[in-house]
Scaffold this active site. Structure first.
Site, short mmCIF file in Angstrom:
data_model
loop_
_atom_site.label_atom_id
_atom_site.label_comp_id
_atom_site.label_asym_id
_atom_site.label_seq_id
_atom_site.Cartn_x
_atom_site.Cartn_y
_atom_site.Cartn_z
N CYS A 7 26.97 -14.73 31.25
CA CYS A 7 27.75 -13.52 31.51
C CYS A 7 26.83 -12.55 32.25
CB CYS A 7 28.27 -12.91 30.21
SG CYS A 7 26.95 -12.33 29.13
N CYS A 37 0.82 -1.23 0.00
CA CYS A 37 0.00 0.00 0.00
C CYS A 37 0.85 1.26 0.00
CB CYS A 37 -0.90 0.03 1.22
SG CYS A 37 -2.06 -1.32 1.25
#
Lengths: 99, 373
Positions: free
Chosen positions: B334, B196
């Protein structure tokens, strides 16, 4: 399915004259490329398949080569080997993306 | 007080019945049909031009569970066609805003928001066990993705797409029926198919097509009428032409869809298994056969103590690699999950087979862990 045999007889009669009339409808972007919603084509090649018709159309309208589309013959999606008959209605249907 | 409360509850039930009375009165629906709608779960992918009317209609009809997927935000250029949104919503998430709007329309509907774009990475996770998918997207590639995922999951897809004044509607994968790939098997030059934004659209058009989609969803749930399976509805609003085109299952196209869908499913589940949550992490800390590697530098806090935890800073991982068993289950962590993801990718390349990492890092775990105590 019942109509196809009737149509077949009809097309055989016509093919003696070696003329086939096809009614073409274009949808979406294909109507813009061809600049028409529909047209009637008179072909002098009987027993043409969807595939060979597609090539013929793509050389007539070269921009069609860059568009992906599906072909319907008489309101049913047709395989590339389908044989076309006189008075068939052929629709060129591209997928639409919009939502 | 007590009787007032009871009265108000009774009153509420009467109002609820009243809400759906005009459709319950239809002999094809009735109370049983309304119950089917209430139990139905429908995933609407895309909350734009098609998605807005689909969501409005499904919520209004009383579909019990609705999922909304969209990672986009409302823009002023959407407002001429996406009628769930107003000017004050510009800049806000479409999925969240649409959810708020339909819950206001019908508070009985349970809505789940996926404020993200539907993609290869999240496809299977989002689709889950929804009963029906409604394809309201605006990109051809995503339409193929929806198709392939739904073939694997055996979920019917209610499809519509629009172009300027024209639209297409169909239902795929319905009771073993044909799929999107059966209709459009080619995938070449698909990037050239305009949406569109590129081609423009009259605002009424997606509202018409979205209503057609909602109709198909309701018919599937209610098991009434003829579902638009194996048929493509072509709609031309400008000339008021509508026609149906029949199409069949194309085994080769279905195979291609299944193969692609299964490959995506494998990627998704591998990714889901690789990303470990805090809860799983805590479980793994008690599992002696799982080696947990803290890849942070020695000075980083908080320390994490468990008998199966070792500290190998990411900078030393390469040299330690040869000492580790490639078939050992290894969980990396970590601080935030970023370095552990890199370490996972590295070890995977080195041929390690049972890898996972703590997706949001140890910081989040220690927080939730200390909260729980």
């Amino acid at each position: 399915m019942e109509c196809s045999s009737a149509k077949h007889k009809y097309s055989r009669r016509v093919s003696k004259n070696s003329i086939m009339i096809l009614n073409i409808k274009y949808f979406g972007v294909l109507a813009e490329l061809t600049k028409k919603k529909e047209e009637q084509l008179v072909l002098e090649e009987p027993n043409m398949t969807v595939n060979s018709f597609k090539s013929k159309m793509e050389s007539a309208y070269q921009e069609m080569q860059s568009v992906s589309y599906t072909i319907a013959v008489n309101q049913a999606i047709a395989g590339v080997d389908t044989t076309l008959n006189d008075q068939d209605v052929i629709a060129f249907l591209p997928p639409y993306a919009g939502g | 007080m007590r009787s007032e409360k009871l009265n108000s509850k009774k009153q509420k039930e009467v109002i609820n019945t009243a809400r759906y009375s005009r459709q319950i009165i239809l002999s094809e629906i009735g109370i049983l049909g309304q119950e089917k709608l209430q139990k139905a779960s429908v995933l609407v992918i895309g909350a734009g031009g098609l998605g807005c009317p689909v969501l409005q209609n499904l919520a209004a009809a009383g579909v019990g569970f609705i999922g909304i997927v969209d990672g986009d935000v409302v823009e002023e250029t959407n407002l001429h066609r996406q009628l769930l949104y107003t000017l004050k919503d510009c800049g806000k998430s479409k999925a969240i805003t649409a959810a708020e709007a339909i819950m206001e329309l019908n508070p009985e509907v349970k809505v789940r928001v996926f404020n993200e774009f539907f993609s290869i990475e999240n496809a299977f996770e989002i689709v889950g066990d929804y009963q029906i998918i409604v394809d309201c997207t605006d990109t051809i590639g995503i339409r193929y993705l929806i198709n392939d995922v739904s073939i694997v999951k055996k979920i019917p897809v209610v499809y519509a797409s629009i172009y300027k004044f024209e639209g297409q509607v169909s239902v795929f994968n319905y009771k073993n029926g044909p799929s999107y790939r059966c209709l459009f098997p080619q995938t070449e030059s698909l990037s050239s198919v305009p949406n569109c934004v590129a081609s423009g659209v009259l605002g009424v058009l997606p509202n018409t097509l979205g209503s057609f989609q909602a109709m198909e969803v309701l018919k599937i749930v209610l098991e009434i009428g003829t579902v638009l399976s194996a048929k493509l509805l072509l709609y031309d609003g400008l000339h008021y032409q509508m026609q149906l085109v029949n199409f069949n299952r194309n085994p080769a196209a279905i195979e291609k869809g299944i193969a692609n869908g299964l490959a995506i499913q494998r990627q998704n589940s591998a990714k889901m298994a690789e990303n470990v949550t805090a809860a799983t992490f805590l479980e793994k800390c008690k599992q002696e056969d799982c080696l947990i590697i803290d890849i942070r530098e020695g000075y980083e806090e908080p320390k994490w103590e468990a008998s199966n935890v070792v500290n190998i800073p990411i900078s030393s991982l390469e040299s330690y690699c040869s000492q580790l068993d490639k078939n050992q289950e290894i969980l990396l962590f970590c601080q935030s999950g970023q370095r552990s993801q890199l370490a996972l990718a590295y070890l995977k390349k080195e041929g390690f087979t049972k890898l996972s990492h703590l997706e949001n890092g140890i910081q989040f775990v220690s927080m939730t862990n200390s909260n729980s105590h």
